[in-house]
Design a protein around this motif. Structure first.
Motif, mmCIF file in Angstrom:
data_model
loop_
_atom_site.group_PDB
_atom_site.id
_atom_site.type_symbol
_atom_site.label_atom_id
_atom_site.label_comp_id
_atom_site.label_asym_id
_atom_site.label_seq_id
_atom_site.Cartn_x
_atom_site.Cartn_y
_atom_site.Cartn_z
ATOM 1 N N SER A 105 0.858 -1.189 0.000
ATOM 2 C CA SER A 105 0.000 0.000 0.000
ATOM 3 C C SER A 105 0.888 1.230 0.000
ATOM 4 O O SER A 105 1.917 1.255 0.678
ATOM 5 C CB SER A 105 -0.903 0.012 1.237
ATOM 6 N N LEU A 118 0.989 5.798 -0.496
ATOM 7 C CA LEU A 118 0.353 7.096 -0.620
ATOM 8 C C LEU A 118 1.098 7.886 -1.687
ATOM 9 O O LEU A 118 2.270 8.241 -1.506
ATOM 10 C CB LEU A 118 0.404 7.849 0.705
ATOM 11 N N ASN A 164 1.995 14.057 -3.366
ATOM 12 C CA ASN A 164 1.187 15.224 -3.721
ATOM 13 C C ASN A 164 2.092 16.439 -3.693
ATOM 14 O O ASN A 164 2.591 16.837 -2.645
ATOM 15 C CB ASN A 164 0.029 15.386 -2.725
ATOM 16 N N SER A 203 -1.234 11.411 8.060
ATOM 17 C CA SER A 203 -1.760 11.743 6.749
ATOM 18 C C SER A 203 -3.207 12.208 6.870
ATOM 19 O O SER A 203 -3.955 11.757 7.741
ATOM 20 C CB SER A 203 -1.698 10.515 5.837
ATOM 21 N N CYS A 232 -7.146 12.512 6.110
ATOM 22 C CA CYS A 232 -8.123 11.494 5.748
ATOM 23 C C CYS A 232 -8.464 11.557 4.268
ATOM 24 O O CYS A 232 -8.973 10.600 3.697
ATOM 25 C CB CYS A 232 -9.384 11.647 6.597
ATOM 26 N N ASN A 233 -8.222 12.724 3.634
ATOM 27 C CA ASN A 233 -8.507 12.886 2.209
ATOM 28 C C ASN A 233 -7.430 12.270 1.330
ATOM 29 O O ASN A 233 -7.617 12.119 0.132
ATOM 30 C CB ASN A 233 -8.653 14.372 1.864
ATOM 31 N N ASP A 234 -6.284 11.934 1.916
ATOM 32 C CA ASP A 234 -5.225 11.311 1.133
ATOM 33 C C ASP A 234 -5.694 9.942 0.652
ATOM 34 O O ASP A 234 -6.228 9.147 1.418
ATOM 35 C CB ASP A 234 -3.942 11.163 1.961
ATOM 36 N N GLN A 235 -5.442 9.661 -0.627
ATOM 37 C CA GLN A 235 -5.934 8.431 -1.238
ATOM 38 C C GLN A 235 -4.825 7.397 -1.321
ATOM 39 O O GLN A 235 -3.883 7.534 -2.097
ATOM 40 C CB GLN A 235 -6.491 8.729 -2.640
ATOM 41 N N TRP A 236 -4.947 6.336 -0.523
ATOM 42 C CA TRP A 236 -3.983 5.254 -0.560
ATOM 43 C C TRP A 236 -4.295 4.334 -1.736
ATOM 44 O O TRP A 236 -5.454 4.124 -2.093
ATOM 45 C CB TRP A 236 -4.021 4.454 0.733
ATOM 46 N N GLN A 237 -3.249 3.765 -2.320
ATOM 47 C CA GLN A 237 -3.391 2.794 -3.394
ATOM 48 C C GLN A 237 -2.753 1.485 -2.958
ATOM 49 O O GLN A 237 -1.846 1.475 -2.124
ATOM 50 C CB GLN A 237 -2.735 3.292 -4.686
#
Length: 470
Positions: A296, A298, A301, A317, A319-324
């Motif tokens: 996983s 991040l 940005n 981090s 909460c708006n950060d999008q993990w992949q």
């Protein structure tokens, strides 16, 4: 009749003193010769002005706030004499390039402490090609004790005004080097320069994986001069943790092939470093095996507001950060916060990252055949793109979590007596140190966390590769 300067005396400027100079003086280093912009130098406040002999010429020497300038004193010549104009061009060095000053004396065998004063010697840091630095000297010859004392005190005062230059150092010698070689290099090359600069030292042993990336070249004199001159670089740092527990700080990590190779090498410490590395690489390739894991991350940005928040030390981090997330069989996983230049990868293991750009390079090599993976490794030693393979993926990230899904650390203890990791533990290569962890590892970047001595790098395309293992 050609003009000839009297070699046993230097004439003073109007209002100055008359001082004697010796018959023999050292030549001026060629790197200190005339610069095209010197005649248009910005007017600065003059601190001192006097006469010294430099490179067998009597010179009018001017010390200003930023530079030391000198011009040979010549008799009057008819206007338009091009040879005369060329000879009289002004030369200079910037004060920031001077790292030490000493009184120059001629000592006889019977004189143990002091001898006849000859003048002042300036020790200078010069920049060469391929990021290398070298030390040189400039002799200001004048036999007057009073005259030299005034200049010497002024130089000392100036050098004390550079805030980044250290007064004492703890020297870290790499324990993976041959003890005799490391000790010899330090005491023959490094310590004399540090003593010359008046820096006190305390020698211990530790690993220094940053040296090549910070200096752009594995050159001990360059590294030493960066320290002496106070060249400071801000560097990104990573934290490695598992289950909420901090394991260590670091700058780069490899999981899979990179971790296995180091674990193997650690079992053959009796070999020389190069032999141990080559042997471990070949053996790890012979037993090449992919790790089943989940990764996983991040994505980085680059927006200004986000970077400013993280630079100020935001603890978690948003909460708006999008993990992949990606998962599968991976031969190697690399997480690099610095370029990681080294002898087997002159451009770096992660050539697209920098020391302090606030991001890490995540490089993933998925499962493939042994020949294809070897081709990928060989690319690191060339100018070709080592990531131009269908099984290699690269990401620019801020945080990474690596979760192995094997239960045995990828090893079968019954296969061979010399297995490379403890049961149920996975080997990691973190800055050249072996770290064994049984569960998920969380790597988080901390932008510009520390300041280290080093200079800006220039890309080097003709570095020699020394790895012969495949």
């Amino acid at each position: 009749m050609p003009w000839r300067r009297r070699r046993n005396r230097v004439s003073a400027l109007e209002g100055g003193r008359e001082e004697e100079a010796p018959l023999e003086v050292a030549a001026v280093p060629s790197a200190l010769l005339t610069s095209p912009q010197q005649t248009e130098a910005v007017a600065e406040r003059i601190l001192l002005r006097g006469i010294f002999e430099i490179g067998r010429d009597s010179c009018d020497v001017v010390l200003s706030e930023r530079a030391l300038r000198w011009r040979p004193i010549q008799p009057e010549r008819p206007a338009g004499d091009s040879k005369y104009d060329l000879l009289c061009k002004e030369e200079f060095i910037e004060l920031k390039d001077i790292f030490s000053v000493k009184l120059k004396r001629r000592c006889s065998v019977k004189q143990q402490r002091s001898g006849t004063l000859l003048g002042i010697t300036l020790f200078i840091c010069l920049k060469k090609e391929q990021n290398k630095l070298k030390n040189s000297t400039l002799d200001l010859i004048n036999l007057s004790e009073d005259h030299c004392d005034v200049w010497f005190r002024q130089f000392k005062k100036i050098l004390a005004g550079f805030p980044n230059r250290p007064k004492s150092l703890k020297i870290l010698l790499n324990p993976q080097s041959h003890k005799k070689e490391a000790t010899q290099v330090y005491y023959e090359k490094v310590e004399p320069l540090l003593k010359l600069a008046g820096i006190k030292t305390d020698v211990t042993r530790s690993t220094n994986v940053l040296a090549h990336s910070l200096h752009g070249v594995p050159h001990v004199i360059t590294a030493t001069l960066h320290i002496i001159m106070g060249h400071v670089q801000l560097v990104d740092v990573c934290t490695f943790s598992t289950a909420g527990k901090l394991l260590r700080f670091g700058f780069s990590a490899m999981f899979g092939f990179g971790g296995r190779t180091l674990a193997l090498a650690e079992k053959y410490r009796w070999m020389s470093p190069n032999q141990r590395r080559d042997f471990a690489v070949v053996k790890a390739l012979a037993k090449l095996k992919a790790e089943d894991c989940e990764i996983s991350f991040l994505p980085f940005n680059s927006s200004d507001d986000v970077q400013e928040r993280r630079a100020q030390g935001s603890p978690k981090s948003d909460c708006n950060d999008q993990w992949q997330m990606i998962q599968g069989q991976f031969l190697n996983v690399s997480i690099m916060a610095i370029p990681c230049l080294c002898s087997v990868a002159p451009r770096g293991l992660a050539p697209n990252t920098r020391l302090n750009n606030g991001s890490m390079a995540l490089i993933i090599a998925r499962n493939t055949s042994r020949p294809e993976f070897i081709k990928h490794l060989k690319r690191y030693a060339s100018v070709k793109n080592q990531f131009n393979f269908p099984f290699v993926e690269t990401y620019t990230v801020e945080e990474v979590k690596v979760h192995p899904r094997n239960n045995t650390g990828g090893y079968n203890p019954e296969e061979e007596e010399e297995e490379t990791a403890s049961e149920n533990c996975f080997p990691w290569n973190v800055d050249g140190d072996l770290m064994e962890v049984a569960s998920e590892v969380h790597i988080r970047l901390h932008p510009r966390l520390i300041s280290l001595y080093g200079g800006s790098m220039e890309e080097i395309n003709d570095s020699k590769v020394t790895c012969n293992c495949f």
